[in-house]
Write a protein that holds these residues in place. Structure first.
Motif, PDB file in Angstrom:
ATOM      1  N   LEU A 103       0.818  -1.216   0.000  1.00  0.00           N
ATOM      2  CA  LEU A 103       0.000   0.000   0.000  1.00  0.00           C
ATOM      3  C   LEU A 103       0.854   1.269   0.000  1.00  0.00           C
ATOM      4  CD1 LEU A 103      -3.010   0.577  -0.032  1.00  0.00           C
ATOM      5  CD2 LEU A 103      -3.007   0.520   2.467  1.00  0.00           C
ATOM      6  N   ASP A 104       2.047   1.189   0.641  1.00  0.00           N
ATOM      7  CA  ASP A 104       2.888   2.393   0.723  1.00  0.00           C
ATOM      8  C   ASP A 104       3.988   2.400  -0.347  1.00  0.00           C
ATOM      9  OD1 ASP A 104       4.481   0.392   1.632  1.00  0.00           O
ATOM     10  OD2 ASP A 104       4.983   1.317   3.561  1.00  0.00           O
ATOM     11  N   ALA A 105       3.803   1.584  -1.381  1.00  0.00           N
ATOM     12  CA  ALA A 105       4.851   1.447  -2.395  1.00  0.00           C
ATOM     13  C   ALA A 105       4.982   2.698  -3.255  1.00  0.00           C
ATOM     14  CB  ALA A 105       4.560   0.251  -3.285  1.00  0.00           C
ATOM     15  N   THR A 106       6.235   2.985  -3.618  1.00  0.00           N
ATOM     16  CA  THR A 106       6.511   4.001  -4.629  1.00  0.00           C
ATOM     17  C   THR A 106       6.904   3.253  -5.883  1.00  0.00           C
ATOM     18  OG1 THR A 106       7.165   5.652  -3.014  1.00  0.00           O
ATOM     19  CG2 THR A 106       8.024   5.941  -5.246  1.00  0.00           C
ATOM     20  N   LEU A 107       6.302   3.607  -7.008  1.00  0.00           N
ATOM     21  CA  LEU A 107       6.507   2.853  -8.239  1.00  0.00           C
ATOM     22  C   LEU A 107       7.640   3.431  -9.057  1.00  0.00           C
ATOM     23  CD1 LEU A 107       4.492   0.657  -8.058  1.00  0.00           C
ATOM     24  CD2 LEU A 107       3.299   2.761  -7.441  1.00  0.00           C
ATOM     25  N   GLY A 108       8.403   2.546  -9.656  1.00  0.00           N
ATOM     26  CA  GLY A 108       9.530   2.978 -10.484  1.00  0.00           C
ATOM     27  C   GLY A 108       9.073   3.518 -11.821  1.00  0.00           C
ATOM     28  N   LYS A 109       9.958   4.243 -12.441  1.00  0.00           N
ATOM     29  CA  LYS A 109       9.687   4.755 -13.794  1.00  0.00           C
ATOM     30  C   LYS A 109       9.565   3.570 -14.758  1.00  0.00           C
ATOM     31  CE  LYS A 109      11.621   9.356 -14.754  1.00  0.00           C
ATOM     32  NZ  LYS A 109      10.453  10.072 -14.871  1.00  0.00           N
ATOM     33  N   GLY A 110       8.736   3.733 -15.767  1.00  0.00           N
ATOM     34  CA  GLY A 110       8.633   2.706 -16.797  1.00  0.00           C
ATOM     35  C   GLY A 110       7.687   1.574 -16.465  1.00  0.00           C
ATOM     36  N   THR A 111       7.037   1.648 -15.280  1.00  0.00           N
ATOM     37  CA  THR A 111       6.039   0.630 -14.978  1.00  0.00           C
ATOM     38  C   THR A 111       4.677   1.100 -15.472  1.00  0.00           C
ATOM     39  OG1 THR A 111       5.681   1.580 -12.798  1.00  0.00           O
ATOM     40  CG2 THR A 111       7.202  -0.263 -12.927  1.00  0.00           C
ATOM     41  N   THR A 112       3.803   0.163 -15.735  1.00  0.00           N
ATOM     42  CA  THR A 112       2.432   0.500 -16.096  1.00  0.00           C
ATOM     43  C   THR A 112       1.530  -0.079 -15.024  1.00  0.00           C
ATOM     44  OG1 THR A 112       2.957   0.474 -18.437  1.00  0.00           O
ATOM     45  CG2 THR A 112       0.652   0.236 -17.851  1.00  0.00           C
ATOM     46  N   MET A 113       0.722   0.787 -14.389  1.00  0.00           N
ATOM     47  CA  MET A 113      -0.171   0.341 -13.326  1.00  0.00           C
ATOM     48  C   MET A 113      -1.500  -0.060 -13.922  1.00  0.00           C
ATOM     49  SD  MET A 113       1.363   0.872 -10.348  1.00  0.00           S
ATOM     50  CE  MET A 113       0.185   1.244  -9.051  1.00  0.00           C
ATOM     51  N   LEU A 114      -2.100  -1.073 -13.300  1.00  0.00           N
ATOM     52  CA  LEU A 114      -3.441  -1.490 -13.656  1.00  0.00           C
ATOM     53  C   LEU A 114      -4.361  -0.917 -12.585  1.00  0.00           C
ATOM     54  CD1 LEU A 114      -4.909  -3.387 -15.630  1.00  0.00           C
ATOM     55  CD2 LEU A 114      -4.614  -5.181 -13.921  1.00  0.00           C
ATOM     56  N   VAL A 115      -5.304  -0.087 -12.969  1.00  0.00           N
ATOM     57  CA  VAL A 115      -6.145   0.611 -11.995  1.00  0.00           C
ATOM     58  C   VAL A 115      -7.569   0.080 -12.064  1.00  0.00           C
ATOM     59  CG1 VAL A 115      -6.923   2.875 -11.194  1.00  0.00           C
ATOM     60  CG2 VAL A 115      -4.724   2.671 -12.383  1.00  0.00           C
ATOM     61  N   PRO A 116      -8.019  -0.672 -11.040  1.00  0.00           N
ATOM     62  CA  PRO A 116      -9.399  -1.137 -11.042  1.00  0.00           C
ATOM     63  C   PRO A 116     -10.325   0.062 -10.815  1.00  0.00           C
ATOM     64  CG  PRO A 116      -8.071  -2.281  -9.371  1.00  0.00           C
ATOM     65  CD  PRO A 116      -7.300  -1.088  -9.820  1.00  0.00           C
ATOM     66  N   ALA A 117     -11.342   0.210 -11.662  1.00  0.00           N
ATOM     67  CA  ALA A 117     -12.230   1.360 -11.562  1.00  0.00           C
ATOM     68  C   ALA A 117     -13.646   0.944 -11.932  1.00  0.00           C
ATOM     69  CB  ALA A 117     -11.759   2.467 -12.501  1.00  0.00           C
ATOM     70  N   THR A 118     -14.603   1.336 -11.097  1.00  0.00           N
ATOM     71  CA  THR A 118     -15.996   1.054 -11.427  1.00  0.00           C
ATOM     72  C   THR A 118     -16.417   1.993 -12.539  1.00  0.00           C
ATOM     73  OG1 THR A 118     -16.356   0.504  -9.118  1.00  0.00           O
ATOM     74  CG2 THR A 118     -18.317   0.844 -10.460  1.00  0.00           C
ATOM     75  N   CYS A 119     -17.011   1.421 -13.580  1.00  0.00           N
ATOM     76  CA  CYS A 119     -17.399   2.209 -14.743  1.00  0.00           C
ATOM     77  C   CYS A 119     -18.918   2.256 -14.790  1.00  0.00           C
ATOM     78  CB  CYS A 119     -16.847   1.527 -16.002  1.00  0.00           C
ATOM     79  SG  CYS A 119     -17.073   2.490 -17.489  1.00  0.00           S
ATOM     80  N   GLY A 120     -19.468   3.458 -14.915  1.00  0.00           N
ATOM     81  CA  GLY A 120     -20.930   3.564 -14.898  1.00  0.00           C
ATOM     82  C   GLY A 120     -21.459   4.408 -16.038  1.00  0.00           C
ATOM     83  N   CYS A 121     -22.640   4.052 -16.509  1.00  0.00           N
ATOM     84  CA  CYS A 121     -23.322   4.845 -17.532  1.00  0.00           C
ATOM     85  C   CYS A 121     -23.881   6.097 -16.848  1.00  0.00           C
ATOM     86  CB  CYS A 121     -24.435   4.015 -18.149  1.00  0.00           C
ATOM     87  SG  CYS A 121     -25.354   4.895 -19.407  1.00  0.00           S
ATOM     88  N   THR A 122     -23.413   7.258 -17.266  1.00  0.00           N
ATOM     89  CA  THR A 122     -23.728   8.505 -16.575  1.00  0.00           C
ATOM     90  C   THR A 122     -24.437   9.472 -17.503  1.00  0.00           C
ATOM     91  OG1 THR A 122     -21.674   8.175 -15.332  1.00  0.00           O
ATOM     92  CG2 THR A 122     -22.665  10.368 -15.197  1.00  0.00           C
ATOM     93  N   ALA A 123     -25.554  10.028 -17.037  1.00  0.00           N
ATOM     94  CA  ALA A 123     -26.276  11.020 -17.841  1.00  0.00           C
ATOM     95  C   ALA A 123     -25.626  12.378 -17.639  1.00  0.00           C
ATOM     96  CB  ALA A 123     -27.744  11.056 -17.420  1.00  0.00           C
ATOM     97  N   THR A 124     -25.249  13.043 -18.741  1.00  0.00           N
ATOM     98  CA  THR A 124     -24.661  14.376 -18.666  1.00  0.00           C
ATOM     99  C   THR A 124     -25.455  15.289 -19.593  1.00  0.00           C
ATOM    100  OG1 THR A 124     -23.147  14.330 -20.559  1.00  0.00           O
ATOM    101  CG2 THR A 124     -22.404  13.198 -18.564  1.00  0.00           C
ATOM    102  N   ALA A 125     -25.151  16.577 -19.569  1.00  0.00           N
ATOM    103  CA  ALA A 125     -25.834  17.536 -20.426  1.00  0.00           C
ATOM    104  C   ALA A 125     -25.593  17.233 -21.909  1.00  0.00           C
ATOM    105  CB  ALA A 125     -25.376  18.951 -20.095  1.00  0.00           C
ATOM    106  N   GLU A 126     -24.498  16.529 -22.206  1.00  0.00           N
ATOM    107  CA  GLU A 126     -24.129  16.259 -23.607  1.00  0.00           C
ATOM    108  C   GLU A 126     -24.563  14.883 -24.083  1.00  0.00           C
ATOM    109  OE1 GLU A 126     -22.256  18.710 -25.180  1.00  0.00           O
ATOM    110  OE2 GLU A 126     -22.359  19.897 -23.337  1.00  0.00           O
ATOM    111  N   GLY A 127     -25.181  14.099 -23.231  1.00  0.00           N
ATOM    112  CA  GLY A 127     -25.555  12.743 -23.597  1.00  0.00           C
ATOM    113  C   GLY A 127     -25.178  11.792 -22.473  1.00  0.00           C
ATOM    114  N   THR A 128     -25.419  10.491 -22.668  1.00  0.00           N
ATOM    115  CA  THR A 128     -25.044   9.528 -21.630  1.00  0.00           C
ATOM    116  C   THR A 128     -23.764   8.820 -22.047  1.00  0.00           C
ATOM    117  OG1 THR A 128     -26.519   7.917 -22.649  1.00  0.00           O
ATOM    118  CG2 THR A 128     -27.382   9.125 -20.765  1.00  0.00           C
ATOM    119  N   PHE A 129     -22.824   8.764 -21.115  1.00  0.00           N
ATOM    120  CA  PHE A 129     -21.501   8.190 -21.409  1.00  0.00           C
ATOM    121  C   PHE A 129     -21.083   7.241 -20.294  1.00  0.00           C
ATOM    122  CE2 PHE A 129     -21.523  12.527 -23.221  1.00  0.00           C
ATOM    123  CZ  PHE A 129     -21.361  12.198 -24.569  1.00  0.00           C
ATOM    124  N   TYR A 130     -20.324   6.213 -20.686  1.00  0.00           N
ATOM    125  CA  TYR A 130     -19.670   5.371 -19.686  1.00  0.00           C
ATOM    126  C   TYR A 130     -18.493   6.160 -19.136  1.00  0.00           C
ATOM    127  CZ  TYR A 130     -21.882   0.848 -20.751  1.00  0.00           C
ATOM    128  OH  TYR A 130     -22.746  -0.203 -20.884  1.00  0.00           O
TER     129      TYR A 130
END
Ligand SMILES: *[C@@H]1O[C@H](CO)[C@@H](O)[C@H](O)[C@H]1NC(C)=O
Ligand SMILES: *[C@@H]1O[C@H](CO)[C@@H](O)[C@H](O)[C@H]1NC(C)=O
Ligand SMILES: *[C@@H]1O[C@H](CO)[C@@H](O)[C@H](O)[C@H]1NC(C)=O
Length: 338
Positions: A103-130
């Protein structure tokens, strides 16, 4: 005999098939999921049709929310688990677990992190987007462009930031200290993708030298599934700081994702077609230079003619003609002297 000849139309078809590298095998002809957006430098146009305002919610059987993954390259001041999680509105413990780090790790340069993220269909003024929602407080010197492509590395766009962060206000109206809603680009599998066995979509941030084939191979996915998911057409050109959706059937393998994909080998780093583009650009530059120098030569010839006339008439040259007149005169003296 007529049988011996290939009709020109077939030749043309054959050529198209050869150029396009053939058609995807049937199992990968999943319904196209999202258009690939690349207009990251054209903030004044929303480019909605190419998904710059966000990936579209699929109507019908697609989920209104799902688990998704984003990629991110640690870069100061976002180089440890807690700062990356805070920036991207992600859970720090899940981020650490998904990348097999403390949890307290500092990541080295050149690594690619995988970020788990909840994705939701969201209504906005411009349309609905994930999207996956994050927030960001603007710093002095920030522009929507720098926030989108530098701070968030392309996980959001300046168009989406203007629409949702600034509520459509002009780009220049961004003020330091302003709290912006930041929609991060993610999507849920379409019904066709789910039927083909894909469970998640990874919003992969394209880096310099990436090719669709190398990114697909790195995540263990057939290249045709990737081109279909992004509605990519040959020659499949992709650009840094844009997102490519990668459909995966399982949570991506951390031991692979933790390292950036290997470059495609010496001399072939910039994508299969960039060499061609460079060739075309060089040819165009040579043509332009030839035309320009031809024009300059003709202009110089005309000016010399005028200067010679000035000299012959014994007129006093105008100020801007002085240099040329003395040059012409000097040449004449040289010629006479020979
Ligand atoms: C993480 O990075 C931030 C910003 O660079 C820094 O303020 C913080 O102390 C760091 N935290 C850890 C645990 O290293
Ligand atoms: C963007 O496109 C979506 C889907 O086609 C549509 O629903 C929405 O109204 C569009 N928004 C703008 C601002 O054109
Ligand atoms: C993940 O990738 C590594 C390296 O390519 C490989 O050795 C390992 O077996 C993979 N693990 C799984 C579960 O696929």
């Amino acid at each position: 005999m007529a049988d011996d000849l290939i009709p020109p139309s077939s030749m043309f078809f054959l050529l198209i098939v050869l150029i396009s590298g053939g058609f995807p095998p049937p199992q990968f002809q999943v319904r196209a999921q999202q258009p690939y957006g690349k207009e990251i430098d054209d903030c004044t146009n929303n480019h909605n049709s190419s998904s710059m305002l966000g990936y579209f919610c699929n109507t019908g059987s697609s989920p209104s929310s799902c688990q998704s993954f984003l990629t991110f390259t640690p870069s100061s001041p976002y180089a440890n688990v807690s700062s990356i999680a805070a920036l991207l509105g992600a859970d720090a413990a899940s981020l650490a677990a998904a990348n097999n780090v403390e949890l307290d790790a500092t990541l080295g340069k050149g690594t690619t992190m995988l970020v788990p993220a909840t994705c939701g269909c969201t209504a906005t003024a411009e349309g609905t987007f994930y999207q996956h929602d994050a927030t960001y407080v603007a710093r002095p010197g920030d522009t929507l462009q720098s926030i989108a492509t530098r701070t968030f590395q392309g996980l959001t766009t300046c168009q989406a930031l203007q629409a949702q962060g600034l509520h459509g206000a002009p780009l220049e109206s961004l003020a330091a200290g302003e709290r912006l809603a930041v929609p991060l680009r993610c999507a849920c599998p379409s019904a066709a993708q789910a039927a083909a066995g894909f469970r998640f979509l990874v919003s992969y941030l394209v880096a310099e030298y990436d090719q669709v084939s190398s990114v697909a191979a790195w995540l263990g996915v057939h290249v045709d599934a990737v081109t279909a998911a992004n509605e990519l057409r040959p020659p499949y050109t992709i650009y840094p700081s844009t997102t490519l959706l990668i459909p995966v059937d399982d949570q991506p393998n951390v031991s692979r994702i933790i390292q950036a994909p290997p470059p495609s080998g010496p001399g072939k780093k910039r994508g299969d077609h960039v060499g061609v583009y460079i060739g075309v650009a060089v040819a165009a530059a040579v043509a332009v230079a030839a035309i320009a120098s031809g024009g300059a030569f003709l202009a110089l010839k005309a000016r010399r003619k005028r200067a010679a006339a000035v000299l012959a008439a014994g007129e006093l040259p105008k100020k801007h003609e002085k240099g040329l007149v003395s040059f012409v005169a000097a040449r004449r003296h040289r010629k006479i002297g020979q």
